[in-house]
Design a protein around this motif. Structure first.
Motif, PDB file in Angstrom:
ATOM      1  N   THR A 135     -13.880  29.450 -71.744  1.00 46.66           N
ATOM      2  CA  THR A 135     -13.949  28.401 -70.788  1.00 46.66           C
ATOM      3  C   THR A 135     -13.107  27.223 -71.255  1.00 46.66           C
ATOM      4  O   THR A 135     -12.797  26.998 -72.480  1.00 46.66           O
ATOM      5  CB  THR A 135     -15.493  27.707 -70.807  1.00 46.66           C
ATOM      6  N   ARG A 136     -12.786  26.386 -70.149  1.00 47.53           N
ATOM      7  CA  ARG A 136     -11.795  25.172 -70.568  1.00 47.53           C
ATOM      8  C   ARG A 136     -12.408  23.903 -69.784  1.00 47.53           C
ATOM      9  O   ARG A 136     -12.772  24.034 -68.752  1.00 47.53           O
ATOM     10  CB  ARG A 136     -10.378  25.442 -69.691  1.00 47.53           C
ATOM     11  N   ARG A 137     -12.453  22.786 -70.368  1.00 49.07           N
ATOM     12  CA  ARG A 137     -13.007  21.663 -69.713  1.00 49.07           C
ATOM     13  C   ARG A 137     -12.255  20.391 -70.236  1.00 49.07           C
ATOM     14  O   ARG A 137     -11.545  20.400 -70.896  1.00 49.07           O
ATOM     15  CB  ARG A 137     -14.451  21.402 -70.434  1.00 49.07           C
ATOM     16  N   PHE A 138     -12.335  19.629 -69.000  1.00 47.26           N
ATOM     17  CA  PHE A 138     -11.686  18.254 -69.350  1.00 47.26           C
ATOM     18  C   PHE A 138     -12.574  17.205 -69.651  1.00 47.26           C
ATOM     19  O   PHE A 138     -13.693  17.217 -68.909  1.00 47.26           O
ATOM     20  CB  PHE A 138     -10.764  17.885 -68.120  1.00 47.26           C
ATOM     21  N   ILE A 139     -12.444  16.385 -70.519  1.00 47.31           N
ATOM     22  CA  ILE A 139     -13.616  15.325 -70.854  1.00 47.31           C
ATOM     23  C   ILE A 139     -12.950  14.058 -70.647  1.00 47.31           C
ATOM     24  O   ILE A 139     -11.635  13.779 -71.549  1.00 47.31           O
ATOM     25  CB  ILE A 139     -14.155  15.339 -72.391  1.00 47.31           C
ATOM     26  N   ALA A 140     -13.251  13.193 -69.651  1.00 45.65           N
ATOM     27  CA  ALA A 140     -12.655  11.945 -69.455  1.00 45.65           C
ATOM     28  C   ALA A 140     -12.590  10.970 -70.476  1.00 45.65           C
ATOM     29  O   ALA A 140     -13.941  10.542 -70.913  1.00 45.65           O
ATOM     30  CB  ALA A 140     -12.968  11.125 -68.057  1.00 45.65           C
ATOM     31  N   SER A 141     -11.843  10.304 -70.902  1.00 43.53           N
ATOM     32  CA  SER A 141     -11.969   9.305 -72.201  1.00 43.53           C
ATOM     33  C   SER A 141     -12.029   7.941 -71.477  1.00 43.53           C
ATOM     34  O   SER A 141     -11.878   6.816 -72.363  1.00 43.53           O
ATOM     35  CB  SER A 141     -10.624   9.544 -73.220  1.00 43.53           C
ATOM     36  N   ARG A 142     -11.750   7.728 -70.162  1.00 45.09           N
ATOM     37  CA  ARG A 142     -11.734   6.653 -69.697  1.00 45.09           C
ATOM     38  C   ARG A 142     -12.458   6.597 -68.260  1.00 45.09           C
ATOM     39  O   ARG A 142     -12.341   7.755 -67.680  1.00 45.09           O
ATOM     40  CB  ARG A 142     -10.452   5.712 -69.558  1.00 45.09           C
ATOM     41  N   ASP A 143     -12.945   5.643 -67.608  1.00 43.67           N
ATOM     42  CA  ASP A 143     -13.530   5.741 -65.937  1.00 43.67           C
ATOM     43  C   ASP A 143     -11.896   5.927 -65.102  1.00 43.67           C
ATOM     44  O   ASP A 143     -10.976   5.338 -65.484  1.00 43.67           O
ATOM     45  CB  ASP A 143     -13.709   4.367 -65.836  1.00 43.67           C
ATOM     46  N   LEU A 144     -12.097   7.039 -64.511  1.00 42.42           N
ATOM     47  CA  LEU A 144     -11.112   7.444 -63.608  1.00 42.42           C
ATOM     48  C   LEU A 144     -11.461   7.139 -62.134  1.00 42.42           C
ATOM     49  O   LEU A 144     -12.713   7.513 -61.532  1.00 42.42           O
ATOM     50  CB  LEU A 144     -10.599   8.813 -63.725  1.00 42.42           C
ATOM     51  N   VAL A 148      -4.812  12.719 -62.370  1.00 46.71           N
ATOM     52  CA  VAL A 148      -5.040  12.520 -63.712  1.00 46.71           C
ATOM     53  C   VAL A 148      -3.958  12.552 -64.700  1.00 46.71           C
ATOM     54  O   VAL A 148      -2.982  13.453 -64.394  1.00 46.71           O
ATOM     55  CB  VAL A 148      -6.313  13.751 -64.055  1.00 46.71           C
ATOM     56  N   LEU A 149      -3.814  11.778 -65.611  1.00 48.33           N
ATOM     57  CA  LEU A 149      -2.791  11.703 -66.480  1.00 48.33           C
ATOM     58  C   LEU A 149      -3.437  12.479 -67.710  1.00 48.33           C
ATOM     59  O   LEU A 149      -4.523  12.203 -68.236  1.00 48.33           O
ATOM     60  CB  LEU A 149      -2.303  10.105 -66.955  1.00 48.33           C
ATOM     61  N   THR A 150      -2.227  12.990 -68.519  1.00 48.70           N
ATOM     62  CA  THR A 150      -2.677  13.592 -69.855  1.00 48.70           C
ATOM     63  C   THR A 150      -3.420  12.811 -70.826  1.00 48.70           C
ATOM     64  O   THR A 150      -4.393  13.226 -71.427  1.00 48.70           O
ATOM     65  CB  THR A 150      -1.442  13.961 -70.517  1.00 48.70           C
ATOM     66  N   ASP A 151      -3.424  11.406 -70.531  1.00 52.06           N
ATOM     67  CA  ASP A 151      -4.019  10.612 -71.779  1.00 52.06           C
ATOM     68  C   ASP A 151      -5.115  10.030 -71.150  1.00 52.06           C
ATOM     69  O   ASP A 151      -5.965   9.125 -71.675  1.00 52.06           O
ATOM     70  CB  ASP A 151      -3.039   9.456 -72.477  1.00 52.06           C
ATOM     71  N   ASP A 152      -5.731  10.513 -70.060  1.00 52.56           N
ATOM     72  CA  ASP A 152      -7.003  10.060 -69.386  1.00 52.56           C
ATOM     73  C   ASP A 152      -8.128  11.118 -69.938  1.00 52.56           C
ATOM     74  O   ASP A 152      -9.271  10.554 -69.776  1.00 52.56           O
ATOM     75  CB  ASP A 152      -6.908  10.521 -67.860  1.00 52.56           C
ATOM     76  N   GLY A 153      -7.883  11.899 -70.959  1.00 46.22           N
ATOM     77  CA  GLY A 153      -8.976  12.726 -71.356  1.00 46.22           C
ATOM     78  C   GLY A 153      -8.460  13.615 -72.225  1.00 46.22           C
ATOM     79  O   GLY A 153      -7.249  13.868 -72.509  1.00 46.22           O
ATOM     80  N   GLU A 154      -9.522  14.611 -72.669  1.00 45.18           N
ATOM     81  CA  GLU A 154      -8.902  15.782 -73.586  1.00 45.18           C
ATOM     82  C   GLU A 154      -9.485  17.109 -73.140  1.00 45.18           C
ATOM     83  O   GLU A 154     -10.259  17.048 -72.072  1.00 45.18           O
ATOM     84  CB  GLU A 154     -10.066  15.874 -74.703  1.00 45.18           C
ATOM     85  N   LEU A 155      -8.694  18.101 -73.443  1.00 47.23           N
ATOM     86  CA  LEU A 155      -8.960  19.469 -72.765  1.00 47.23           C
ATOM     87  C   LEU A 155      -9.725  20.149 -74.062  1.00 47.23           C
ATOM     88  O   LEU A 155      -9.481  20.057 -75.056  1.00 47.23           O
ATOM     89  CB  LEU A 155      -7.541  20.095 -72.501  1.00 47.23           C
ATOM     90  N   ASP A 156     -10.792  20.853 -73.566  1.00 46.98           N
ATOM     91  CA  ASP A 156     -11.396  21.623 -74.707  1.00 46.98           C
ATOM     92  C   ASP A 156     -11.833  23.045 -74.212  1.00 46.98           C
ATOM     93  O   ASP A 156     -11.968  23.238 -73.295  1.00 46.98           O
ATOM     94  CB  ASP A 156     -12.936  20.849 -74.729  1.00 46.98           C
ATOM     95  N   PHE A 157     -11.196  23.934 -75.110  1.00 47.79           N
ATOM     96  CA  PHE A 157     -11.308  25.389 -74.881  1.00 47.79           C
ATOM     97  C   PHE A 157     -12.428  25.839 -75.886  1.00 47.79           C
ATOM     98  O   PHE A 157     -12.303  25.749 -77.038  1.00 47.79           O
ATOM     99  CB  PHE A 157     -10.010  26.035 -75.555  1.00 47.79           C
ATOM    100  N   THR A 158     -13.304  26.521 -75.204  1.00 46.01           N
ATOM    101  CA  THR A 158     -14.249  27.225 -75.961  1.00 46.01           C
ATOM    102  C   THR A 158     -14.314  28.818 -75.661  1.00 46.01           C
ATOM    103  O   THR A 158     -14.349  29.023 -74.368  1.00 46.01           O
ATOM    104  CB  THR A 158     -15.741  26.529 -75.433  1.00 46.01           C
ATOM    105  N   GLU A 159     -14.716  29.541 -76.467  1.00 45.18           N
ATOM    106  CA  GLU A 159     -15.114  30.890 -76.178  1.00 45.18           C
ATOM    107  C   GLU A 159     -16.380  31.337 -76.708  1.00 45.18           C
ATOM    108  O   GLU A 159     -16.890  30.934 -77.894  1.00 45.18           O
ATOM    109  CB  GLU A 159     -14.081  31.553 -77.318  1.00 45.18           C
ATOM    110  N   ARG A 160     -17.004  32.311 -76.088  1.00 40.53           N
ATOM    111  CA  ARG A 160     -18.310  32.681 -76.554  1.00 40.53           C
ATOM    112  C   ARG A 160     -18.438  34.161 -75.796  1.00 40.53           C
ATOM    113  O   ARG A 160     -18.352  34.429 -74.847  1.00 40.53           O
ATOM    114  CB  ARG A 160     -19.399  31.804 -75.970  1.00 40.53           C
TER     115      ARG A 160
END
Ligand SMILES: C[S@@+](CC[C@H](N)C(=O)[O-])C[C@H]1O[C@@H](n2cnc3c(N)ncnc32)[C@H](O)[C@@H]1O
Length: 306
Positions: A236-245, A212-224
Motif C-alpha cells: 500500500t502507498r499513502r500520502f500523509i499531509a504535513s500541513r493544511d492543504l 500537491v507539492l512534494t514538500d506538502d507531505g510524506e509518502l509511506d509505503f507498507t507491505e503486508r
C-alpha cells in the motif's frame, strides 16, 4: 482512429474529485494525466528489458497457440497501456498471415490513443475501448466486442492494481471454451520491497495534478500479507499531509488537514504457488504454459477455461 467510449473524461474528472475528497485514489488515476503517463513510462522502462525474452517467446508461439482460431484472431487487452508488449504478439500473428483485430481496453485516453496508433502503424486494425475494468459490466462489454475464440491479455502487472481475487474472477468469467488468456504478475521477492525513485514519482503524480507539492507531505509505503491467501502480499502507498492543504480538483475545492492520509494505489504481489492457485483453484482456469522473466521477478501464464 476508432475509440468506443464507455467511460467519459467528464466521468473520470468527477470521480477524481470524489476520490480525493474520500482520501482514496483508485488505480486508473495513476495513468490519467500526461504527467502520470510520463512517470509510468519511466517506471515501465525498467521492466521492459527483463520481459523482452518473455514476449519474444510468446510471439514465437503466438501463431501455434491460436491455430484453432482459424484465420481471424481478435486480441482484447485489458489495461493495454501503450500497447507496446501487445504489439510484439500482434506483429507476429500478422506476420504469420492471420487477420488480427486489436481491441486495447483502458481508462487512459492518452495511452489508448498510443496503443491504437501503434497498431495502425503496423497496419493492424484497431478499435480502442475506453472503459473501467474495475467494473464487471465494462469487462463483459469489452470482452463481447468479439465472439470466441479470442486472445485476452492482462499484462504488465495490471491484475495487481486491483483486488486480484475479484478481478481475476471477472476476467475469467469472460473466458469461454476456445479463448486464451495471457496474464502476468510480479512475484514477491521474499524480502520487503524498497520503493525506487521512479515508483515514488509515479505514485505522487496524481497528487501533483491536484496541486500537491512534494514538500506538502510524506509518502509511506507498507507491505503486508493478505490473510485471504497464503503467498499473496499487498503493497500500500499513502500520502500523509504535513500541513493544511487546499486543493482545487475539477472545480471542487477540497481541504486536507495536516496529518490526514490519502490512500494511493496499491499493488499485489504473489509467490508462484499462490498465483497458480489464484488462476486455477480460485478462477477456474487451466494453465497451459508458464514463462518466467529473465530476472525471475515476473511470471507470465497462458490460460484456458478448465
Ligand atoms: C500497470 S499498467 C500496464 C499496461 C500494459 N498492459 C503494459 O503491460 O505495459 C496498467 C494499465 O491499466 C490501466 N488501468 C488502470 N485502472 C484501470 C481501470 N479501472 N479501467 C481501465 N484501465 C485501467 C492503466 O491506464 C494502465 O494502462
Amino acid at each position: 482512429m476508432n475509440i468506443e467510449v464507455l467511460l467519459t473524461e467528464a466521468e473520470i474528472a468527477e470521480e477524481f474529485a470524489e476520490s480525493i475528497a474520500a482520501r482514496d485514489l483508485p488505480e486508473k488515476f495513476f495513468y490519467w494525466t500526461p504527467q502520470s503517463v510520463k512517470a509510468w513510462e519511466a517506471l515501465a522502462a525498467r521492466s521492459e528489458e527483463c520481459l523482452k525474452g518473455t514476449w519474444e517467446s510468446l510471439a514465437a508461439r503466438a501463431a501455434d497457440l491460436t491455430k484453432p482460431f482459424g484465420k481471424r484472431v481478435p486480441v482484447i487487452s485489458f489495461g493495454a497501456g501503450d500497447g507496446l508488449k501487445d504489439r510484439t504478439l500482434l506483429r507476429s500473428l500478422a506476420g504469420a498471415g492471420r487477420e488480427v483485430k486489436y481491441f486495447p481496453v483502458d481508462a487512459s485516453q492518452q495511452l489508448l490513443e498510443t496503443a491504437c496508433a501503434g497498431a495502425e502503424d503496423d497496419d493492424i486494425e484497431a478499435l480502442g475501448i475506453k472503459a473501467d475494468i474495475s467494473s464487471p459490466m465494462h469487462v463483459v462489454l469489452a470482452a463481447d466486442v468479439s465472439e470466441a475464440p479470442r486472445l485476452f491479455l492482462m499484462v504488465g502487472n495490471t491484475l495487481g492494481g486491483f483486488d486480484p481475487m475479484d478481478q481475476i474472477r471477472h476476467v475469467a468469467d469472460c473466458v469461454k471454451k476456445g479463448d486464451i488468456l495471457i496474464v502476468d504478475t510480479n512475484l514477491h521477492p521474499g524480502v520487503p520491497v524498497t520503493p525506487t525513485e521512479e515508483q515514488r514519482r509515479f505514485v505522487f503524480a496524481p497528487l501533483a495534478a491536484a496541486g500537491v507539492l512534494t514538500d506538502d507531505g510524506e509518502l509511506d509505503f507498507t507491505e503486508r500479507p493478505d490473510d485471504r491467501l497464503d503467498g499473496m502480499f499487498m503493497l500500500t502507498r499513502r500520502f500523509i499531509a504535513s500541513r493544511d492543504l487546499r486543493l482545487l480538483v475539477a472545480g471542487h475545492e477540497i481541504s486536507v488537514a495536516r496529518g490526514e492520509r490519502i490512500l494511493l494505489n496499491f499493488r499485489y504481489l504473489f509467490t508462484a504457488e499462490a498465483f497458480r492457485w489464484l488462476l486455477t483453484g480460485h478462477a477456474g482456469l487451466r494453465i497451459v504454459g508458464e514463462i518466467p522473466s529473465a530476472d525471475g521477478k515476473i511470471m507470465t501464464a497462458v490460460c484456458i477455461k478448465a
